[in-house]
Design an enzyme around this catalytic site. Sequence first.
Site, PDB file in Angstrom:
ATOM      1  N   SER A  69       0.802  -1.227   0.000  1.00 52.03           N
ATOM      2  CA  SER A  69       0.000   0.000   0.000  1.00 52.03           C
ATOM      3  C   SER A  69       0.835   1.279   0.000  1.00 52.03           C
ATOM      4  O   SER A  69       0.323   2.342  -0.298  1.00 52.03           O
ATOM      5  CB  SER A  69      -0.941   0.016   1.206  1.00 52.03           C
ATOM      6  N   LYS A 121       1.154   4.095   6.824  1.00 50.36           N
ATOM      7  CA  LYS A 121       0.464   4.983   5.882  1.00 50.36           C
ATOM      8  C   LYS A 121       1.068   6.386   5.988  1.00 50.36           C
ATOM      9  O   LYS A 121       1.841   6.684   6.900  1.00 50.36           O
ATOM     10  CB  LYS A 121      -1.039   5.060   6.202  1.00 50.36           C
TER      11      LYS A 121
END
Length: 249
Positions: A50, A91
């Site tokens: 991700s 993230k």
Amino acid sequence: MSGSGRTDDGHGRLGSTLSGLAVAVGCVLFLGGFAWGAVVYKPYTVPTESMTPTVNAGDRVLAQRVDGGEVHRGDVVVFKDPAWGDMPMVKRVVGIGGDRIACCEKGGRLTVNGKPIEEPYLQTKGLASVENFTADVPKGQLFLLGDERSGSLDSRFHLDDPGQGSVPRSAVQARVDAIAWPMNGMVERPKAFAALPGGVSVPGPLKLQISAVVAGVVLILGGVAYGPIAARSGRNRRGQGGRVPVGAR
């Protein structure tokens, strides 16, 4: 002759003293740099793609232990929130409490409080999200996106949750400073967020710690090598001092 011997012995003792001092200082720097790094940083293995291309699945990163209150926009953070799963996740922070996050503007960019953000680190160049969205970040919360926007399960997938997909600052465990393996270097702070109120975070002390370790190694090796060289030099001087010149026979 005896005066020359004393001078050579003094030179040898000085060389031995300098050698020992270099090794001692080198050990302090080497061990101190490692100990400092162990206190400040924690290694993590990134579980998913991700954050590609900034960080790939399986990469080992060094993350500085920080309080959630120290986090700024643009930081790549390690956090754990029950709503996102039971494992630490990595993230990028794109919004903080009070921000309005929206996507996408005419050029396909993310906006923070109406300001378009250039994101050169994205996997999908020029497209900040495959779907349009808006979110108002509550106070004390963080809005998080992956750099691989086409497949990252991030705040966009939790917009219906309380907080519109954001997580509390207290969920943050660390801030990623570098990719240790493979050795891809430091994770840079994005310039686009620097113009917003609060700016970007200051890089951690990793470079200074590495410099201390490297300097320690150089001093240790130099000190160990200098001792025998100084001793050999002293023996050569004593040998030359004891010879009788040919013209004096």
